[in-house]
Write an enzyme that holds these catalytic residues in place. Structure first.
Site, PDB file in Angstrom:
ATOM      1  N   PHE A 135      59.115  -8.072  65.998  1.00 50.59           N
ATOM      2  CA  PHE A 135      59.247  -6.625  65.778  1.00 50.59           C
ATOM      3  C   PHE A 135      60.689  -6.353  65.369  1.00 50.59           C
ATOM      4  O   PHE A 135      61.621  -6.671  66.106  1.00 50.59           O
ATOM      5  CB  PHE A 135      58.900  -5.815  67.032  1.00 50.59           C
ATOM      6  N   ASP A 220      68.388 -10.821  65.352  1.00 47.78           N
ATOM      7  CA  ASP A 220      68.112  -9.446  65.782  1.00 47.78           C
ATOM      8  C   ASP A 220      68.285  -9.362  67.299  1.00 47.78           C
ATOM      9  O   ASP A 220      67.422  -9.783  68.063  1.00 47.78           O
ATOM     10  CB  ASP A 220      66.681  -9.070  65.359  1.00 47.78           C
ATOM     11  N   LYS A 249      69.775  -0.258  70.836  1.00 49.24           N
ATOM     12  CA  LYS A 249      69.298  -0.057  72.215  1.00 49.24           C
ATOM     13  C   LYS A 249      70.393   0.089  73.276  1.00 49.24           C
ATOM     14  O   LYS A 249      70.908   1.177  73.477  1.00 49.24           O
ATOM     15  CB  LYS A 249      68.322  -1.174  72.575  1.00 49.24           C
TER      16      LYS A 249
HETATM   17  C1  LIG Z   1      64.122  -6.631  68.413  1.00 47.93           C
HETATM   18  C2  LIG Z   1      64.007  -5.232  67.893  1.00 47.93           C
HETATM   19  N1  LIG Z   1      64.479  -4.953  66.667  1.00 47.93           N
HETATM   20  C3  LIG Z   1      64.433  -3.695  66.173  1.00 47.93           C
HETATM   21  C4  LIG Z   1      63.864  -2.673  66.881  1.00 47.93           C
HETATM   22  C5  LIG Z   1      63.826  -1.290  66.308  1.00 47.93           C
HETATM   23  O1  LIG Z   1      64.748  -0.502  66.952  1.00 47.93           O
HETATM   24  P1  LIG Z   1      64.677   1.097  66.873  1.00 47.93           P
HETATM   25  O2  LIG Z   1      63.443   1.507  67.609  1.00 47.93           O
HETATM   26  O3  LIG Z   1      65.943   1.563  67.505  1.00 47.93           O
HETATM   27  O4  LIG Z   1      64.606   1.445  65.426  1.00 47.93           O
HETATM   28  C6  LIG Z   1      63.352  -2.927  68.161  1.00 47.93           C
HETATM   29  C7  LIG Z   1      62.715  -1.853  68.933  1.00 47.93           C
HETATM   30  O5  LIG Z   1      61.979  -2.051  69.852  1.00 47.93           O
HETATM   31  C8  LIG Z   1      63.427  -4.232  68.677  1.00 47.93           C
HETATM   32  O6  LIG Z   1      62.951  -4.532  69.888  1.00 47.93           O
END
Ligand SMILES: Cc1ncc(COP(=O)(O)O)c(C=O)c1O
Length: 391
Positions: A135, A220, A249
């Site tokens: 994700f 990520d 986050k």
């Molecule tokens: C690993 C990862 N990357 C990107 C995102 C996307 O982040 P945002 O919801 O702040 O756009 C998330 C959200 O859960 C995530 O867990």
């Protein structure tokens, strides 16, 4: 019209807000530390932390004071000018991560969007390799490297040239590389996919492959960053420095802020990218205060020791079903062969907030400041929930 009371607030929202979220029947009014309080005055131990966002706890006084003080000076000025607070955060973040350049964003998706653009810009290539169950966000670019068919399909065509391979298998990545591969994008531990921990040598092997084949490695760390897994950043478990690291986050203590960090050799040129509200002074103040709190309250170490306690307690729950407990630091999953949805409902009614990433996986990402006694209380409730709903 002033709306008060749970039912009226829910009705007002249902009438006017776009129905994108499936919310639980709870209206949260305030929070402090690892506790949130609803509009009826009920307290809950929060094992969700705004989905791994409120890492330093709700309304940490140092974060609150930093935002207040900055708000009295300057709330926004655009990127046409310099601000001291943004420069300070840039220096702090590069020291903290070992990366050399920072670009600030407002969310995880925006950080990944920025990273994908950067990878295409510096390599002149188009392709991305991502992993099954990954994700990375819901904007068009970040969604293109997100695995789940149900959230991708309605928005196709997404960007071209994305290949998904098995997570945890470096040979699968090697087999997917083509002459047009710009980058590999990978989570050090998959979060939304269900807290999937890869083999210990995975990330280092991916690093080696990317170096060898001259492919950008985007790690990520949106969910795993800022002490969540018992290290400042999860790639430290593998001693890996990526080419590009994405964050969000936990970075702002609850204030929306994210970052894309890169090595000196991978940079945008002026005009390549940008955002009007990127690097907002309030966001910078919140991030600097959050970093201070993580350092001064030793939350990296706390994440590790409390995570061990959490895993031990979860592993001790007796269940007639097949159960797997996994994770690092305070990013822990409890997977059961039986649905965990009734456990989430029971726990909420008993004063504990839980989140499930799927029908069978509970994900625990509480504030890192949660007390050990609060973890014990929360897991006692989980145990009761599992006993109350044996089938
Ligand atoms: C690993 C990862 N990357 C990107 C995102 C996307 O982040 P945002 O919801 O702040 O756009 C998330 C959200 O859960 C995530 O867990």
């Amino acid at each position: 019209m002033r709306v008060s009371g749970k039912e009226r607030i829910v009705a007002q929202e249902l009438q006017h807000y776009m129905p994108v979220f499936s919310r639980q029947p709870l209206v949260i009014e305030r929070g402090t530390g690892a506790i949130v309080t609803d509009t009826d005055g009920n307290d809950y131990i929060d094992c969700v932390a705004g989905i791994a966002v409120n890492s330093v706890g709700h309304c940490h006084p140092r974060v609150v004071n930093a935002i207040k003080a900055q708000a009295e000076k300057l709330i926004h000025t655009s990127n046409l000018y310099y601000t001291e607070i943004q420069a300070r955060l840039a220096e702090r973040m590069t020291k903290l991560t070992g990366m050399e350049r920072l670009y600030l964003t407002n969310s995880g998706a925006e950080s990944n969007e920025s990273a994908m653009k950067l990878a295409r810009k510096v390599t002149g290539k188009k392709g991305f390799i991502s992993t099954k169950n990954a994700f990375h966000g819901r904007t068009m670019g970040s969604l293109s490297v997100t695995w789940k068919e149900a959230i991708r399909q309605p928005f196709e065509p997404l960007i071209d040239g994305v290949t998904f391979v098995d997570y945890g298998d470096v040979n699968a990545i090697a087999g997917a590389v083509t002459a047009d591969t710009a980058a590999v994008i990978v989570e050090p531990i998959q979060g939304e996919g269900g807290v999937n921990v890869p083999p210990d040598d995975y990330l280092a092997a991916v690093r080696e492959l990317c170096t060898e084949r001259e492919i950008i490695l985007i790690v990520d760390e949106v969910q795993t960053g800022f002490a969540r897994t018992g290290k400042w950043f999860a790639c430290e478990h593998a001693n890996v420095i990526p080419d590009v690291m994405t964050l969000a986050k936990g970075m702002g203590g609850g204030f929306p802020v994210g970052a894309m960090m890169s090595r000196e050799s991978f940079q945008f040129a002026p005009g390549d990218h940008g955002g009007t509200q990127s690097g907002n002074p309030l966001a910078c103040a919140a991030a600097l205060a959050t970093i201070d709190v993580i350092e001064s309250e030793h939350l990296v170490e706390q994440s590790r020791s409390k995570g061990e306690l959490l895993k031990k307690l979860l592993s001790g729950i007796e269940s007639p079903y097949t159960v797997d407990v996994r994770g690092k630091g305070l990013m822990v999953a409890y997977e059961s062969s039986r649905s965990v949805v009734p456990v989430v409902d029971f726990a909420r009614k008993s004063g504990v907030l839980l989140n499930n990433t799927s029908e069978n996986v509970l994900r625990f990402v509480p504030p890192l400041v949660i007390a050990k006694e609060q973890i014990e209380t929360a897991i006692a409730v989980v145990e009761r929930a599992i006993n109350v709903h044996p089938r």
